[in-house]
Design a protein around this motif. Structure first.
Motif, short mmCIF file in Angstrom:
data_model
loop_
_atom_site.label_atom_id
_atom_site.label_comp_id
_atom_site.label_asym_id
_atom_site.label_seq_id
_atom_site.Cartn_x
_atom_site.Cartn_y
_atom_site.Cartn_z
N THR A 177 0.81 -1.22 0.00
CA THR A 177 0.00 0.00 0.00
C THR A 177 0.84 1.27 0.00
O THR A 177 0.30 2.38 0.00
N GLY A 178 2.15 1.13 0.02
CA GLY A 178 3.03 2.29 -0.04
C GLY A 178 3.29 2.96 1.29
O GLY A 178 3.82 4.07 1.34
N GLN A 179 2.97 2.27 2.40
CA GLN A 179 3.24 2.84 3.72
C GLN A 179 4.65 2.50 4.21
O GLN A 179 5.19 3.20 5.07
N PHE A 180 5.21 1.42 3.67
CA PHE A 180 6.58 1.05 3.96
C PHE A 180 7.41 1.24 2.69
O PHE A 180 7.01 0.80 1.61
N VAL A 181 8.56 1.88 2.83
CA VAL A 181 9.49 2.04 1.71
C VAL A 181 10.88 1.64 2.21
O VAL A 181 11.32 2.13 3.27
N ASP A 182 11.54 0.75 1.47
CA ASP A 182 12.87 0.26 1.85
C ASP A 182 12.86 -0.30 3.27
O ASP A 182 13.80 -0.11 4.05
N GLY A 183 11.76 -1.00 3.60
CA GLY A 183 11.69 -1.66 4.89
C GLY A 183 11.35 -0.78 6.07
O GLY A 183 11.32 -1.25 7.21
N GLU A 184 11.09 0.50 5.82
CA GLU A 184 10.80 1.43 6.90
C GLU A 184 9.43 2.08 6.69
O GLU A 184 9.03 2.39 5.57
N LEU A 185 8.71 2.28 7.80
CA LEU A 185 7.45 3.00 7.75
C LEU A 185 7.72 4.46 7.43
O LEU A 185 8.55 5.11 8.08
N ILE A 186 7.08 4.98 6.39
CA ILE A 186 7.29 6.37 6.02
C ILE A 186 6.64 7.30 7.05
O ILE A 186 5.69 6.94 7.73
N GLU A 187 7.18 8.50 7.18
CA GLU A 187 6.57 9.50 8.06
C GLU A 187 5.23 9.93 7.49
O GLU A 187 5.02 9.89 6.26
N TYR A 188 4.36 10.36 8.37
CA TYR A 188 3.03 10.75 7.91
C TYR A 188 3.09 11.88 6.89
O TYR A 188 2.29 11.92 5.95
N LYS A 189 4.06 12.76 7.02
CA LYS A 189 4.17 13.89 6.08
C LYS A 189 4.55 13.42 4.68
O LYS A 189 4.44 14.19 3.72
N ARG A 190 5.01 12.16 4.55
CA ARG A 190 5.37 11.62 3.24
C ARG A 190 4.25 10.79 2.62
O ARG A 190 4.41 10.27 1.51
N VAL A 191 3.13 10.66 3.31
CA VAL A 191 1.99 9.94 2.75
C VAL A 191 1.51 10.67 1.49
O VAL A 191 1.51 11.90 1.42
N THR A 192 1.11 9.91 0.48
CA THR A 192 0.67 10.49 -0.79
C THR A 192 -0.83 10.76 -0.73
O THR A 192 -1.64 9.83 -0.75
N PHE A 193 -1.19 12.02 -0.64
CA PHE A 193 -2.59 12.39 -0.51
C PHE A 193 -3.20 12.79 -1.86
O PHE A 193 -3.70 13.90 -2.05
N ASN A 194 -3.12 11.85 -2.79
CA ASN A 194 -3.80 12.03 -4.08
C ASN A 194 -3.97 10.66 -4.72
O ASN A 194 -3.47 9.64 -4.21
N LEU A 195 -4.67 10.63 -5.85
CA LEU A 195 -5.01 9.35 -6.47
C LEU A 195 -3.85 8.68 -7.20
O LEU A 195 -4.02 7.58 -7.73
#
Length: 233
Positions: A177-195
Protein backbone atom coordinates in the motif's frame (compact mmCIF):
# COMPACT_ATOMS: atom_id res chain seq x y z
CA UNK A 1 -23.25 9.68 -1.56
CA UNK A 2 -24.74 7.41 1.11
CA UNK A 3 -25.49 4.77 -1.53
CA UNK A 4 -29.28 4.43 -1.27
CA UNK A 5 -31.05 4.77 -4.60
CA UNK A 6 -34.54 5.84 -3.57
CA UNK A 7 -36.89 6.71 -0.72
CA UNK A 8 -37.37 3.77 1.63
CA UNK A 9 -40.82 3.11 3.04
CA UNK A 10 -43.03 0.49 4.63
CA UNK A 11 -43.29 -2.63 2.47
CA UNK A 12 -39.83 -2.28 0.92
CA UNK A 13 -37.49 -5.24 1.10
CA UNK A 14 -39.99 -7.87 0.02
CA UNK A 15 -38.80 -7.75 -3.59
CA UNK A 16 -36.62 -4.64 -3.90
CA UNK A 17 -34.23 -2.51 -1.85
CA UNK A 18 -33.64 -5.34 0.63
CA UNK A 19 -29.97 -4.47 1.21
CA UNK A 20 -30.77 -0.76 1.61
CA UNK A 21 -33.44 -1.59 4.20
CA UNK A 22 -31.02 -3.79 6.12
CA UNK A 23 -28.42 -0.99 6.14
CA UNK A 24 -31.10 1.35 7.49
CA UNK A 25 -32.01 -1.14 10.21
CA UNK A 26 -28.39 -1.70 11.27
CA UNK A 27 -27.85 2.07 11.39
CA UNK A 28 -30.92 2.57 13.60
CA UNK A 29 -29.79 -0.24 15.90
CA UNK A 30 -26.33 1.33 16.30
CA UNK A 31 -27.77 4.80 16.88
CA UNK A 32 -30.33 3.52 19.37
CA UNK A 33 -27.51 2.02 21.44
CA UNK A 34 -25.19 5.04 21.17
CA UNK A 35 -27.95 7.54 21.95
CA UNK A 36 -29.80 5.37 24.49
CA UNK A 37 -32.99 5.61 22.44
CA UNK A 38 -34.53 2.12 22.51
CA UNK A 39 -37.61 3.44 20.70
CA UNK A 40 -35.47 3.86 17.56
CA UNK A 41 -34.71 0.13 17.45
CA UNK A 42 -36.22 -1.41 14.28
CA UNK A 43 -36.22 -5.00 15.45
CA UNK A 44 -34.39 -7.77 13.63
CA UNK A 45 -32.30 -6.42 10.69
CA UNK A 46 -33.94 -8.73 8.18
CA UNK A 47 -34.05 -6.34 5.22
CA UNK A 48 -37.84 -5.97 5.36
CA UNK A 49 -39.39 -2.59 6.09
CA UNK A 50 -42.17 -3.82 8.37
CA UNK A 51 -44.12 -2.23 11.23
CA UNK A 52 -41.23 -2.31 13.74
CA UNK A 53 -38.89 -0.58 11.31
CA UNK A 54 -41.52 2.02 10.47
CA UNK A 55 -42.10 2.68 14.18
CA UNK A 56 -38.34 3.05 14.76
CA UNK A 57 -38.00 5.44 11.81
CA UNK A 58 -40.92 7.58 13.02
CA UNK A 59 -39.48 7.77 16.52
CA UNK A 60 -36.09 8.79 15.14
CA UNK A 61 -37.65 11.41 12.88
CA UNK A 62 -39.70 12.85 15.75
CA UNK A 63 -36.62 13.16 18.00
CA UNK A 64 -34.75 14.90 15.17
CA UNK A 65 -37.62 17.37 14.66
CA UNK A 66 -38.35 15.95 11.22
CA UNK A 67 -41.67 15.07 9.65
CA UNK A 68 -42.44 11.72 11.28
CA UNK A 69 -43.97 10.01 8.26
CA UNK A 70 -41.90 6.82 8.39
CA UNK A 71 -40.46 7.44 4.90
CA UNK A 72 -36.67 7.59 4.61
CA UNK A 73 -35.76 10.23 2.06
CA UNK A 74 -32.71 12.47 1.73
CA UNK A 75 -33.44 14.62 4.81
CA UNK A 76 -33.81 11.60 7.09
CA UNK A 77 -30.70 10.00 5.60
CA UNK A 78 -28.70 13.17 6.31
CA UNK A 79 -29.90 13.02 9.93
CA UNK A 80 -28.93 9.34 10.19
CA UNK A 81 -25.39 10.16 9.09
CA UNK A 82 -25.00 13.71 10.34
CA UNK A 83 -21.66 12.88 12.01
CA UNK A 84 -20.24 12.05 8.57
CA UNK A 85 -21.15 15.25 6.73
CA UNK A 86 -17.71 16.79 7.26
CA UNK A 87 -15.95 13.67 5.99
CA UNK A 88 -18.24 13.54 2.97
CA UNK A 89 -17.38 17.16 2.17
CA UNK A 90 -13.64 16.59 2.54
CA UNK A 91 -13.77 13.56 0.27
CA UNK A 92 -16.01 15.29 -2.25
CA UNK A 93 -13.44 18.09 -2.49
CA UNK A 94 -10.62 15.51 -2.65
CA UNK A 95 -9.03 16.94 0.45
CA UNK A 96 -7.51 13.58 1.20
CA UNK A 97 -5.37 14.47 4.22
CA UNK A 98 -8.24 16.22 5.98
CA UNK A 99 -10.44 13.23 5.17
CA UNK A 100 -7.83 10.85 6.58
CA UNK A 101 -7.63 12.83 9.81
CA UNK A 102 -11.43 13.05 10.06
CA UNK A 103 -11.74 9.29 9.52
CA UNK A 104 -9.36 8.53 12.38
CA UNK A 105 -11.22 11.02 14.60
CA UNK A 106 -14.59 9.43 13.87
CA UNK A 107 -13.27 5.92 14.49
CA UNK A 108 -11.77 6.96 17.83
CA UNK A 109 -15.01 8.68 18.84
CA UNK A 110 -16.91 5.48 18.13
CA UNK A 111 -14.99 3.67 20.86
CA UNK A 112 -14.66 6.62 23.25
CA UNK A 113 -10.95 7.19 22.61
CA UNK A 114 -11.09 10.68 21.09
CA UNK A 115 -9.17 12.22 23.99
CA UNK A 116 -6.46 9.55 24.13
CA UNK A 117 -5.94 9.78 20.37
CA UNK A 118 -5.04 6.13 19.84
CA UNK A 119 -6.65 2.71 19.95
CA UNK A 120 -6.01 0.06 22.55
CA UNK A 121 -5.70 -3.50 21.20
CA UNK A 122 -9.14 -4.94 20.44
CA UNK A 123 -10.97 -1.61 20.30
CA UNK A 124 -11.23 -1.52 16.52
CA UNK A 125 -13.42 -4.61 16.76
CA UNK A 126 -15.88 -2.59 18.85
CA UNK A 127 -16.64 -0.02 16.14
CA UNK A 128 -20.34 -0.25 15.16
CA UNK A 129 -20.96 -1.98 11.85
CA UNK A 130 -22.94 0.88 10.31
CA UNK A 131 -20.11 3.31 11.05
CA UNK A 132 -17.49 1.11 9.40
CA UNK A 133 -19.80 0.64 6.45
CA UNK A 134 -20.42 4.33 5.83
CA UNK A 135 -16.73 5.16 6.21
CA UNK A 136 -15.87 2.54 3.62
CA UNK A 137 -18.63 3.61 1.24
CA UNK A 138 -17.57 7.25 1.35
CA UNK A 139 -13.93 6.45 0.61
CA UNK A 140 -14.81 4.00 -2.15
CA UNK A 141 -17.25 6.37 -3.85
CA UNK A 142 -14.93 9.38 -3.70
CA UNK A 143 -11.86 7.53 -4.95
CA UNK A 144 -13.50 5.39 -7.61
CA UNK A 145 -12.73 2.25 -5.61
CA UNK A 146 -9.03 3.14 -5.15
CA UNK A 147 -9.12 3.85 -1.40
CA UNK A 148 -11.14 2.42 1.47
CA UNK A 149 -11.37 -0.40 3.98
CA UNK A 150 -12.68 -2.86 1.40
CA UNK A 151 -9.56 -2.29 -0.70
CA UNK A 152 -7.35 -2.74 2.35
CA UNK A 153 -9.22 -5.88 3.34
CA UNK A 154 -8.62 -7.41 -0.09
CA UNK A 155 -4.90 -6.63 0.14
CA UNK A 156 -4.69 -8.00 3.68
CA UNK A 157 -6.28 -11.28 2.68
CA UNK A 158 -3.60 -11.81 0.05
CA UNK A 159 -0.74 -10.84 2.40
CA UNK A 160 -1.86 -12.99 5.32
CA UNK A 161 -2.37 -15.92 2.95
CA UNK A 162 1.22 -15.54 1.76
CA UNK A 163 2.65 -14.98 5.24
CA UNK A 164 0.66 -16.26 8.25
CA UNK A 165 2.79 -14.27 10.74
CA UNK A 166 0.63 -11.22 11.50
CA UNK A 167 3.46 -8.74 12.04
CA UNK A 168 5.33 -9.83 8.90
CA UNK A 169 2.08 -9.73 6.95
CA UNK A 170 1.54 -6.23 8.32
CA UNK A 171 4.86 -5.06 6.93
CA UNK A 172 4.08 -6.66 3.58
CA UNK A 173 0.68 -4.93 3.65
CA UNK A 174 2.51 -1.65 4.28
CA UNK A 175 4.82 -2.24 1.32
CA UNK A 176 1.96 -3.08 -1.05
CA UNK A 177 0.00 0.00 0.00
CA UNK A 178 3.03 2.29 -0.04
CA UNK A 179 3.24 2.84 3.72
CA UNK A 180 6.58 1.05 3.96
CA UNK A 181 9.49 2.04 1.71
CA UNK A 182 12.87 0.26 1.85
CA UNK A 183 11.69 -1.66 4.89
CA UNK A 184 10.80 1.43 6.90
CA UNK A 185 7.45 3.00 7.75
CA UNK A 186 7.29 6.37 6.02
CA UNK A 187 6.57 9.50 8.06
CA UNK A 188 3.03 10.75 7.91
CA UNK A 189 4.17 13.89 6.08
CA UNK A 190 5.37 11.62 3.24
CA UNK A 191 1.99 9.94 2.75
CA UNK A 192 0.67 10.49 -0.79
CA UNK A 193 -2.59 12.39 -0.51
CA UNK A 194 -3.80 12.03 -4.08
CA UNK A 195 -5.01 9.35 -6.47
CA UNK A 196 -1.50 8.62 -7.75
CA UNK A 197 -0.95 6.67 -4.52
CA UNK A 198 -1.02 2.89 -4.53
CA UNK A 199 -4.38 1.19 -4.07
CA UNK A 200 -5.33 1.00 -0.39
CA UNK A 201 -2.84 3.73 0.58
CA UNK A 202 -5.66 5.60 2.33
CA UNK A 203 -7.07 5.90 4.89
CA UNK A 204 -3.94 5.39 6.96
CA UNK A 205 -3.98 7.49 10.13
CA UNK A 206 -6.32 5.04 11.90
CA UNK A 207 -3.76 2.31 11.32
CA UNK A 208 -0.85 4.44 12.52
CA UNK A 209 -2.72 5.29 15.71
CA UNK A 210 -3.29 1.61 16.38
CA UNK A 211 0.01 -0.12 15.78
CA UNK A 212 2.23 1.45 18.47
CA UNK A 213 1.05 -1.08 21.05
CA UNK A 214 -0.37 -3.71 18.74
CA UNK A 215 2.36 -4.17 16.12
CA UNK A 216 2.26 -3.57 12.38
CA UNK A 217 -0.32 -6.13 11.32
CA UNK A 218 -2.71 -6.48 14.22
CA UNK A 219 -4.75 -3.31 13.59
CA UNK A 220 -5.47 -4.39 10.03
CA UNK A 221 -6.25 -7.91 11.19
CA UNK A 222 -8.68 -6.43 13.74
CA UNK A 223 -10.33 -4.27 11.09
CA UNK A 224 -10.76 -7.23 8.74
CA UNK A 225 -12.13 -9.35 11.58
CA UNK A 226 -14.69 -6.66 12.39
CA UNK A 227 -15.66 -6.28 8.75
CA UNK A 228 -16.18 -10.03 8.53
CA UNK A 229 -18.36 -10.10 11.65
CA UNK A 230 -20.35 -7.17 10.22
CA UNK A 231 -20.66 -9.04 6.88
CA UNK A 232 -19.02 -6.18 5.01
CA UNK A 233 -17.25 -6.90 1.70
Amino acid sequence: MWGWKSILKSGDGLATARQDVRELQVRLIDLSKKSNRPNWHPGNPDGQFGPKTETGVKAFQKDQNLVADGRVGSITVEALYTDYAQLRDFLGARQWQQADEETAKLMLENVGRQFEGSFEPGEIEQIPCSDLQVLDKLWLASSGGHFGFSVQKRIWKSTIAANPDVDNAGQLFGEITGQFVDGELIEYKRVTFNLSALAGHLPTLWWRRSMVLAGFGRPVASLVSRMNSCKLP
